[in-house]
Design a protein around this motif. Structure first.
Motif, PDB file in Angstrom:
ATOM      1  N   PHE A 177      17.069  80.633  39.989  1.00 32.61           N
ATOM      2  CA  PHE A 177      15.728  80.267  39.290  1.00 32.61           C
ATOM      3  C   PHE A 177      14.754  81.571  39.671  1.00 32.61           C
ATOM      4  O   PHE A 177      14.556  81.987  40.430  1.00 32.61           O
ATOM      5  CB  PHE A 177      15.131  78.726  40.099  1.00 32.61           C
ATOM      6  CG  PHE A 177      15.979  77.783  39.600  1.00 32.61           C
ATOM      7  CD1 PHE A 177      15.867  77.212  38.824  1.00 32.61           C
ATOM      8  CD2 PHE A 177      16.962  77.376  40.426  1.00 32.61           C
ATOM      9  CE1 PHE A 177      16.503  76.180  38.572  1.00 32.61           C
ATOM     10  CE2 PHE A 177      17.784  76.209  40.493  1.00 32.61           C
ATOM     11  CZ  PHE A 177      17.595  75.599  39.345  1.00 32.61           C
ATOM     12  N   PRO A 195      12.802  74.918  33.778  1.00 30.10           N
ATOM     13  CA  PRO A 195      13.239  75.953  34.884  1.00 30.10           C
ATOM     14  C   PRO A 195      13.712  77.040  34.068  1.00 30.10           C
ATOM     15  O   PRO A 195      14.647  77.011  33.020  1.00 30.10           O
ATOM     16  CB  PRO A 195      14.068  75.156  35.493  1.00 30.10           C
ATOM     17  CG  PRO A 195      14.909  74.049  34.751  1.00 30.10           C
ATOM     18  CD  PRO A 195      13.663  73.697  33.986  1.00 30.10           C
ATOM     19  N   ILE A 226      16.367  79.811  34.277  1.00 26.14           N
ATOM     20  CA  ILE A 226      17.666  79.825  35.028  1.00 26.14           C
ATOM     21  C   ILE A 226      18.045  81.169  34.349  1.00 26.14           C
ATOM     22  O   ILE A 226      18.568  81.284  33.241  1.00 26.14           O
ATOM     23  CB  ILE A 226      18.493  78.718  35.073  1.00 26.14           C
ATOM     24  CG1 ILE A 226      17.670  77.547  35.398  1.00 26.14           C
ATOM     25  CG2 ILE A 226      19.871  78.887  35.507  1.00 26.14           C
ATOM     26  CD1 ILE A 226      18.543  76.368  35.041  1.00 26.14           C
TER      27      ILE A 226
END
Length: 280
Positions: free
Chosen positions: A89, A141, A143
Motif C-alpha cells: 500500500f 487503496p 496497491i
C-alpha cells in the motif's frame, strides 16, 4: 555508505511487496518519503514502525541514538505531508510529532516491545521524538500490483505476514501481554474487519452482477466473513482483558490464523482467475 544501504533496502522492499532481509527481516518496515526542508526534493527512508490503530502508525527518530535528529525528522517538521509505503500500500499521511504524556506513553510501549529503543535513548541526551503518521483518506487503496488478482494476493499475503509476526511476538512474550502487543493484535483485527467489510460492500456485489456463476462461492465467502467476525470479536475480548493470558491469546490467534488461511486460499482460488481473466 548509509545512502547505498538505504537504496538497497528500498529496492528490495518495492521488488518484494515489503519483504526485506538484513536487519529489517521479520519486522515491520515502511518507506517514508519526506520533502527536503531545504532542497524541496523528495527523500525516501526505510523505517521500522509501530501499529497505533485508528489509521495511523508510529515511527521513532532514533538515528540509533545519534546526538542529532535524523534528516527525515527535520524534513517532516518543515513539511508534515508525507508519503508512506507499507507493504503493497502507498498512501499520503500527515505527520504529527507527539508531545508530553502522549509521547511518553507511546515510547514506553515501544521500549516494552523492543528494549532496543531504550538502548538508543540511553546513548543520547536528546529525547527521541515519536511521530504519528495519520493516513489521509483518498479514495480506493493504492496497491502496488500488476493486476487485480495480484492485488488480492498481495493484500492477503500482508495479513498472513502480520499473523505470523504476531504469533511469534506472543510466543516470545513474558507472563503478561504488553501494551504494544495488544495494539498490534487489535490493529490486525480492525484491518481484517475493514477488508472483509469492503469486499462485502464493493467487490462481491460487482462480481455477482457480472459473473452470476460465482453466486455460490460469493455466498460461502460472505458466510465465512461472518464467522471470522465472531472470531475477531472473541480475540478482541481476550486481548482487552486486564490480565490477559498470553497463552490464551496465542491459542485464539492460532485458531483465527487457521480459519483466515482457509478463507484466503479459497478466495484466491475462486476470484483470481476471474479478476485476471479476459472478461474483467
Amino acid at each position: 555508505m548509509t545512502n547505498d544501504f538505504n537504496r538497497q533496502i528500498i529496492e528490495e522492499f518495492r521488488a518484494h511487496g515489503g519483504r526485506v532481509g538484513g536487519p529489517f527481516e521479520g519486522g515491520r518496515l515502511l518507506l517514508l518519503t519526506t520533502t527536503g526542508a531545504r532542497s524541496g526534493a523528495p527523500h525516501t527512508t526505510p523505517l521500522g514502525y509501530l501499529p497505533d490503530g485508528g489509521g495511523r502508525v508510529l515511527v521513532i527518530a532514533s538515528a540509533a541514538g545519534a546526538p542529532r535528529h535524523p534528516a527525515w525528522f527535520h524534513n517532516l517538521v518543515a513539511n508534515p505531508r508525507v508519503t508512506v509505503e507499507a507493504g503493497v500500500f502507498t498512501y499520503e499521511a500527515q505527520a504529527v510529532v507527539l508531545e508530553g504524556a502522549e509521547r511518553d506513553r507511546a515510547f514506553a510501549r515501544a521500549a516494552e516491545a523492543d528494549p532496543g529503543w531504550s538502548v538508543y535513548q540511553d546513548r543520547t541526551e536528546r529525547v527521541l521524538p515519536v511521530v504519528a503518521l495519520q493516513e489521509i483518506p483518498a479514495g480506493p487503496p493504492n496497491i502496488a500490483a500488476a493486476s487485480p488478482g495480484a492485488a488480492i494476493k498481495a493484500v492477503h499475503d500482508g495479513f498472513r505476514r502480520e499473523l505470523e509476526l504476531i504469533r511469534k511476538e506472543i510466543a516470545a512474550s513474558g507472563p503478561g501481554l504488553g501494551a504494544q502487543l495488544r495494539m498490534n493484535c487489535l490493529t490486525l483485527c480492525q484491518g481484517l474487519h475493514n477488508h472483509h467489510t469492503g469486499e462485502d460492500a464493493g467487490m462481491f456485489p460487482m462480481l455477482g452482477r457480472h459473473h452470476p456463476e460465482l453466486a455460490p462461492a460469493l455466498e460461502r465467502m460472505r458466510q465465512e466473513h461472518e464467522k471470522l467476525a465472531l472470531l475477531l470479536q472473541e480475540l478482541q475480548g481476550v486481548i482487552s482483558a486486564k490480565d490477559a493470558d498470553p497463552q490464551r491469546v496465542l491459542a485464539e490467534v492460532e485458531r483465527l490464523t487457521g480459519e483466515v488461511e482457509d478463507h484466503l486460499t479459497y478466495e484466491e482460488e475462486q476470484l483470481i482467475p476471474v479478476l485476471d481473466g479476459p472478461s474483467c
